[in-house]
Design a protein around this motif. Structure first.
Motif, PDB file in Angstrom:
ATOM      1  N   PRO A 253       0.801  -1.245   0.000  1.00 46.05           N
ATOM      2  CA  PRO A 253       0.000   0.000   0.000  1.00 46.05           C
ATOM      3  C   PRO A 253       0.827   1.287   0.000  1.00 46.05           C
ATOM      4  CG  PRO A 253       0.104  -0.894   2.206  1.00 46.05           C
ATOM      5  CD  PRO A 253       0.905  -1.827   1.345  1.00 46.05           C
ATOM      6  N   TYR A 254       1.666   1.469  -1.024  1.00 47.10           N
ATOM      7  CA  TYR A 254       2.375   2.749  -1.155  1.00 47.10           C
ATOM      8  C   TYR A 254       2.227   3.232  -2.603  1.00 47.10           C
ATOM      9  CZ  TYR A 254       6.275   0.534  -3.654  1.00 47.10           C
ATOM     10  OH  TYR A 254       7.024  -0.130  -4.592  1.00 47.10           O
ATOM     11  N   GLY A 255       2.605   4.515  -2.843  1.00 47.09           N
ATOM     12  CA  GLY A 255       2.495   5.066  -4.202  1.00 47.09           C
ATOM     13  C   GLY A 255       1.041   5.058  -4.668  1.00 47.09           C
ATOM     14  N   ARG A 256       0.819   4.665  -5.936  1.00 46.97           N
ATOM     15  CA  ARG A 256      -0.546   4.701  -6.493  1.00 46.97           C
ATOM     16  C   ARG A 256      -1.454   3.684  -5.807  1.00 46.97           C
ATOM     17  NH1 ARG A 256       2.464   3.086 -10.414  1.00 46.97           N
ATOM     18  NH2 ARG A 256       1.954   4.703 -11.914  1.00 46.97           N
ATOM     19  N   HIS A 257      -0.886   2.719  -5.122  1.00 46.77           N
ATOM     20  CA  HIS A 257      -1.691   1.700  -4.444  1.00 46.77           C
ATOM     21  C   HIS A 257      -1.879   2.001  -2.946  1.00 46.77           C
ATOM     22  CE1 HIS A 257      -1.494  -0.647  -8.106  1.00 46.77           C
ATOM     23  NE2 HIS A 257      -0.185  -0.547  -8.104  1.00 46.77           N
TER      24      HIS A 257
ATOM     25  N   SER B   4       2.628  16.387  -0.446  1.00 51.61           N
ATOM     26  CA  SER B   4       2.484  16.026   0.974  1.00 51.61           C
ATOM     27  C   SER B   4       2.161  14.542   1.119  1.00 51.61           C
ATOM     28  CB  SER B   4       1.379  16.878   1.606  1.00 51.61           C
ATOM     29  OG  SER B   4       0.190  16.675   0.856  1.00 51.61           O
ATOM     30  N   LYS B   5       2.449  13.750   0.075  1.00 52.65           N
ATOM     31  CA  LYS B   5       2.089  12.329   0.125  1.00 52.65           C
ATOM     32  C   LYS B   5       2.871  11.587   1.208  1.00 52.65           C
ATOM     33  CE  LYS B   5       0.368  11.064  -4.392  1.00 52.65           C
ATOM     34  NZ  LYS B   5       0.576  10.258  -5.582  1.00 52.65           N
ATOM     35  N   THR B   6       2.241  10.537   1.720  1.00 56.21           N
ATOM     36  CA  THR B   6       2.878   9.739   2.782  1.00 56.21           C
ATOM     37  C   THR B   6       2.881   8.261   2.377  1.00 56.21           C
ATOM     38  OG1 THR B   6       0.745   9.459   3.880  1.00 56.21           O
ATOM     39  CG2 THR B   6       2.126  11.318   4.619  1.00 56.21           C
TER      40      THR B   6
ATOM     41  N   ALA C 165      13.534   5.178 -16.960  1.00 57.76           N
ATOM     42  CA  ALA C 165      12.083   5.033 -16.806  1.00 57.76           C
ATOM     43  C   ALA C 165      11.601   5.803 -15.569  1.00 57.76           C
ATOM     44  CB  ALA C 165      11.708   3.553 -16.700  1.00 57.76           C
ATOM     45  N   ASP C 166      12.344   5.691 -14.468  1.00 61.04           N
ATOM     46  CA  ASP C 166      11.966   6.463 -13.269  1.00 61.04           C
ATOM     47  C   ASP C 166      11.996   7.965 -13.569  1.00 61.04           C
ATOM     48  OD1 ASP C 166      11.310   4.563 -11.367  1.00 61.04           O
ATOM     49  OD2 ASP C 166      13.342   4.409 -10.550  1.00 61.04           O
ATOM     50  N   ALA C 167      13.050   8.407 -14.282  1.00 61.49           N
ATOM     51  CA  ALA C 167      13.182   9.843 -14.567  1.00 61.49           C
ATOM     52  C   ALA C 167      11.997  10.329 -15.415  1.00 61.49           C
ATOM     53  CB  ALA C 167      14.504  10.111 -15.278  1.00 61.49           C
TER      54      ALA C 167
ATOM     55  N   ALA D 109      -1.029  14.465  -9.244  1.00 63.40           N
ATOM     56  CA  ALA D 109      -1.875  13.633 -10.123  1.00 63.40           C
ATOM     57  C   ALA D 109      -1.024  12.680 -10.966  1.00 63.40           C
ATOM     58  CB  ALA D 109      -2.676  14.545 -11.044  1.00 63.40           C
ATOM     59  N   TYR D 110      -1.706  11.692 -11.555  1.00 64.06           N
ATOM     60  CA  TYR D 110      -1.036  10.722 -12.426  1.00 64.06           C
ATOM     61  C   TYR D 110      -1.412  11.010 -13.877  1.00 64.06           C
ATOM     62  CZ  TYR D 110       0.018   8.054  -8.221  1.00 64.06           C
ATOM     63  OH  TYR D 110       0.502   7.658  -7.001  1.00 64.06           O
ATOM     64  N   ARG D 111      -0.459  10.764 -14.802  1.00 69.93           N
ATOM     65  CA  ARG D 111      -0.714  10.879 -16.242  1.00 69.93           C
ATOM     66  C   ARG D 111      -0.285   9.590 -16.904  1.00 69.93           C
ATOM     67  NH1 ARG D 111       1.384  16.105 -15.099  1.00 69.93           N
ATOM     68  NH2 ARG D 111      -0.257  17.657 -15.357  1.00 69.93           N
ATOM     69  N   ILE D 112      -0.704   9.425 -18.170  1.00 70.91           N
ATOM     70  CA  ILE D 112      -0.264   8.232 -18.904  1.00 70.91           C
ATOM     71  C   ILE D 112       1.129   8.504 -19.472  1.00 70.91           C
ATOM     72  CG2 ILE D 112      -0.718   6.716 -20.865  1.00 70.91           C
ATOM     73  CD1 ILE D 112      -3.687   7.313 -20.543  1.00 70.91           C
TER      74      ILE D 112
ATOM     75  N   ASN E  17      10.365   0.640 -15.369  1.00 69.44           N
ATOM     76  CA  ASN E  17      11.374   0.767 -14.297  1.00 69.44           C
ATOM     77  C   ASN E  17      11.558  -0.574 -13.585  1.00 69.44           C
ATOM     78  OD1 ASN E  17       8.744   1.075 -13.330  1.00 69.44           O
ATOM     79  ND2 ASN E  17       9.236   2.653 -11.826  1.00 69.44           N
ATOM     80  N   TYR E  18      10.459  -1.307 -13.356  1.00 69.31           N
ATOM     81  CA  TYR E  18      10.571  -2.623 -12.718  1.00 69.31           C
ATOM     82  C   TYR E  18      11.272  -3.621 -13.656  1.00 69.31           C
ATOM     83  CZ  TYR E  18       6.918  -0.945  -9.437  1.00 69.31           C
ATOM     84  OH  TYR E  18       6.177  -0.255  -8.510  1.00 69.31           O
ATOM     85  N   PHE E  19      10.951  -3.526 -14.954  1.00 70.03           N
ATOM     86  CA  PHE E  19      11.604  -4.390 -15.945  1.00 70.03           C
ATOM     87  C   PHE E  19      13.128  -4.193 -15.870  1.00 70.03           C
ATOM     88  CE2 PHE E  19      12.962  -4.609 -20.566  1.00 70.03           C
ATOM     89  CZ  PHE E  19      12.939  -5.986 -20.657  1.00 70.03           C
TER      90      PHE E  19
END
Ligand code: NDP
Length: 252
Positions: A31-35, A102-104, A161-163, A175-178, A191-193
């Protein structure tokens, strides 16, 4: 420095942890980031969380490494440098570049990651400076050369990919974008790949169970998360390109 028997036990423990993690993460998305979601206890600022949870991968790694009798040999020093290049990026550069607002994140996630990084350092550092017994001819061994090429290819994919993801936000945005461009056009989590290629290269370059246990754990951790992330993109963005896979281009 863990004894040889303890080092072997810790290595097997890391492998077993990879199997448990792989099964668990199909049922519970970390449960971190977008999840991120409520109900996971006290929270800490995201940037602080990343620095705290990844720092043992430098501090504990160096502490274990320096206890090894081969700590000044060329090959262990070269491999330790690879490791430190990755983790300097992860502990210092990545958190500085992120736009967390301010995300946690749950303190529990940071605590679990600290525990894993301590275990991983106690497995991989002694492999280099104590138990690996690498001599300088290893530098021209095909396993070292192939592993090194994979390691730096994976590192480049991961960092780029992270950058690209971090550039999607302006300062203060959350917010998130595609994402688009390069491997983002093929998979949801390039990035995981890259990270999986990197530690597979590490396993080959160190030709060790210690390296293999980390590569296995990385895949066990990131493949289920990438699948959950693809599902998340498809739910959140109806226009999300249908041909994109989760993590491995054209495959999964
Ligand atoms: P993510 O891809 O979920 O996020 C990376 C960063 O980009 C975060 O700051 C995130 O913000 C931001 N971001 C992601 N997608 C978008 C988007 N669509 N629009 C705008 N911003 C976006 O990666 P993780 O945070 O899970 O992991 C970070 C790094 O750590 C990766 O390189 C990963 O490979 C590595 N890692 C390695 C592990 C291992 O087992 N070896 C385990 C976990 C991570 P936000 O946080 O707000 O979502």
């Amino acid at each position: 420095m863990p004894s040889f028997a303890l080092h072997q036990t810790l290595t097997l423990l890391e492998m077993a942890l990879g199997v448990v993690t792989f099964v668990a993460l199909w049922f519970i998305v970390a449960p971190y980031g977008r999840h991120r979601r409520a109900g996971w206890g006290p929270q800490i600022p995201v940037r602080l969380g990343w620095v705290v949870m990844e720092s043992p991968a430098i501090v504990a790694f160096v502490a274990f490494y320096l206890q090894g009798q081969h700590r000044l040999d060329v090959v262990p020093l070269v491999l330790a440098t690879f490791w430190l290049v990755h983790y300097t990026q992860r502990v210092i550069v990545f958190p500085l570049r992120m736009r967390p607002g301010s995300k946690t994140m749950p303190a529990l996630i940071a605590l679990l990651a600290v525990s894993f990084n301590l275990l991983n350092a106690s497995v991989n550092a002694p492999q280099l400076s104590e138990y690996g017994a690498y001599d300088t001819r290893w530098l021209v061994d095909p396993r070292f050369i192939v592993g090194t090429l994979l390691f730096f290819t994976g590192l480049t994919i991961n960092v780029r990919a992270d950058a690209a993801l971090l550039r999607l936000r302006k300062r203060g945005e959350t917010a998130y974008r595609i994402p688009t461009g390069a491997l983002h056009d093929r998979v949801a989590s390039p990035n995981y790949f890259g990270e999986i290629i990197e530690w597979t290269g590490w396993a080959i370059a160190t030709w060790s169970l210690a390296g293999a246990s980390f590569a296995l754990y990385t895949a066990a951790n990131l493949v289920p998360r990438a699948v959950a992330t693809l599902r998340w993109y498809r739910e959140k963005f109806p226009e999300y390109p249908a041909e994109r896979r989760a993590i491995f281009p054209w495959l999964l």
